[in-house]
Design an enzyme around this catalytic site. Structure first.
Site, PDB file in Angstrom:
ATOM      1  N   ARG A 209       4.020  12.001   3.244  1.00  0.00           N
ATOM      2  CA  ARG A 209       3.039  11.695   3.932  1.00  0.00           C
ATOM      3  C   ARG A 209       4.304   9.988   3.692  1.00  0.00           C
ATOM      4  O   ARG A 209       4.459   9.778   2.599  1.00  0.00           O
ATOM      5  CB  ARG A 209       1.744  11.125   3.798  1.00  0.00           C
ATOM      6  CG  ARG A 209       1.215   9.521   4.444  1.00  0.00           C
ATOM      7  CD  ARG A 209       0.702   8.737   4.020  1.00  0.00           C
ATOM      8  NE  ARG A 209      -0.583   7.711   4.882  1.00  0.00           N
ATOM      9  CZ  ARG A 209      -0.106   6.120   4.457  1.00  0.00           C
ATOM     10  NH1 ARG A 209       0.555   5.903   3.198  1.00  0.00           N
ATOM     11  NH2 ARG A 209      -0.888   5.895   4.506  1.00  0.00           N
TER      12      ARG A 209
ATOM     13  N   THR B 234      -0.736  -3.436  -1.238  1.00  0.00           N
ATOM     14  CA  THR B 234       0.665  -2.977  -0.549  1.00  0.00           C
ATOM     15  C   THR B 234       0.620  -4.404  -0.913  1.00  0.00           C
ATOM     16  O   THR B 234      -0.062  -5.529  -0.750  1.00  0.00           O
ATOM     17  CB  THR B 234       0.489  -2.950   0.929  1.00  0.00           C
ATOM     18  OG1 THR B 234       0.033  -1.334   0.761  1.00  0.00           O
ATOM     19  CG2 THR B 234       1.790  -2.642   1.279  1.00  0.00           C
TER      20      THR B 234
ATOM     21  N   THR C  56      -1.315  -5.038   5.017  1.00  0.00           N
ATOM     22  CA  THR C  56      -1.979  -3.947   3.502  1.00  0.00           C
ATOM     23  C   THR C  56      -2.841  -3.502   4.531  1.00  0.00           C
ATOM     24  O   THR C  56      -3.712  -3.417   4.868  1.00  0.00           O
ATOM     25  CB  THR C  56      -1.645  -5.206   2.281  1.00  0.00           C
ATOM     26  OG1 THR C  56      -2.058  -3.745   1.255  1.00  0.00           O
ATOM     27  CG2 THR C  56      -2.790  -6.283   2.933  1.00  0.00           C
ATOM     28  N   GLY C  57      -3.176  -2.369   3.386  1.00  0.00           N
ATOM     29  CA  GLY C  57      -4.433  -1.053   3.918  1.00  0.00           C
ATOM     30  C   GLY C  57      -4.064  -0.044   4.763  1.00  0.00           C
ATOM     31  O   GLY C  57      -3.238   0.824   3.782  1.00  0.00           O
TER      32      GLY C  57
END
Ligand code: GLY
Length: 320
Positions: free
Chosen positions: A208, A180, A231-232
């Protein structure tokens, strides 16, 4: 000509102090020269370089945030951002983005939007042109189109959606990694802002929504304190309001790096996954300090000032 010379004057007023501070060696995690731009992953450097040029030229911080992230969306960097990003379980991209400004705590966000080339711009339009903060799915697309934003047709997606449903694909598809862009800015007047954009987890169920468009999860900006981005694996950030937590930790006096690390420890201490969270954070504060932390991987992030633009790395946090 007149325009050019006033722009040149503005540029020299903006650039000179910056160059002086850069020459003075103010490049450490202790105290950065400003303006300062910090973002996730090596591709963040592309965005940072665009954002810092805007800031140096005296453009508004939100323009800098938007312009930097638009380029990552345009390039679909790492196949993780923009329409060229990871497809969902039904084979097409649904995009998430948000933007937030420190002064006034203004924010806008779009989630699970289809066929919009620059979701970060759609998020900014939500902030500036509606009385809402977040639009989702079909409504977000309709709004973006009504604003004249660049789009691609989604009619062809209907066939994909039907095929996915008809095949009884109710369960979550194969999950692939994803990245991201989260980008944080401290401008020359020490105002903070940030933005975030992603195609989200590869193979996600249609509909989602991850952490990225959720304020306090993928991004949070507080004019009195600083800003944080994530991020992640979004699920492991949004269950814990990760970036809001980091900003609150900075408010209590922690350095941005310590705040990012502490957030990961706190999340790991109460999550059944422990440190196997697959999450990373970045943060900046009002003094121009920055930091990052990662739960269980080496995490590269990009740091840019007027004098320097580089990729830095943090190792996974030491487990407690
Ligand atoms: N962090 C992006 C996502 O999980 O969608």
């Amino acid at each position: 000509m007149k325009l050019q010379s006033s722009r040149a004057a503005r540029l020299s007023t903006a650039v000179l102090p910056l160059l002086l501070s850069a020459c003075a060696g103010l490049h450490s995690e202790a105290a950065e020269s400003i303006p300062l731009v910090v973002s996730t992953w090596p591709f963040g450097k592309i965005a940072n370089d665009i954002a810092i040029a805007d800031l140096i030229e005296g453009r508004p911080r939100l323009d800098a945030v938007e312009a930097g992230i638009r380029e990552i969306e345009r390039q679909s960097c790492d196949g993780s951002v923009g329409l060229g990003g990871r497809p969902n379980a039904a084979g097409y991209a649904q995009l998430d983005a948000c933007i937030m400004d420190g002064p006034g705590a203004r924010a806008g966000s779009v989630a699970a939007v289809e066929g919009i080339v620059h979701p970060i711009t759609a998020a900014r339009r939500v902030m500036e042109n509606t009385k809402h903060v977040m639009l989702t799915g079909e409504g977000a697309r309709w709004f973006a189109l009504s604003q004249g934003l660049e789009s691609v047709p989604v009619e062809d997606l209907e066939a994909k959606k039907r095929a996915w449903r008809d095949n009884g694909n109710g369960a979550e598809g194969k999950r692939e990694g994803h990245d991201t862009i989260a980008l944080l800015v401290l401008d020359g007047d020490r105002h903070v802002a940030g933005g975030c954009s992603t195609s989200g987890a590869g193979g996600k169920l249609p509909g989602r929504v991850g952490d990225s468009p959720i304020l306090g999860s993928g991004l949070y900006v507080d004019e009195a304190v600083g800003a944080a981005g994530a991020t992640g694996r979004g699920e492991n950030v949004m269950r814990h309001c990760g970036t809001f937590l980091i900003v609150e930790l900075m408010r209590s006096g922690l350095h941005p790096r310590a705040a990012c690390e502490e957030a990961i420890h706190r999340i790991a201490s109460k999550d059944p996954l422990g440190y196997r969270l697959d999450i990373c954070f970045i943060a900046i504060d009002k003094q121009g300090r920055f930091g990052a932390a990662a739960s269980n991987q080496r995490f590269p992030f990009a740091v840019t000032t007027a004098g320097r633009s580089e990729i830095r790395y943090v190792e996974p946090v030491r487990q407690r």
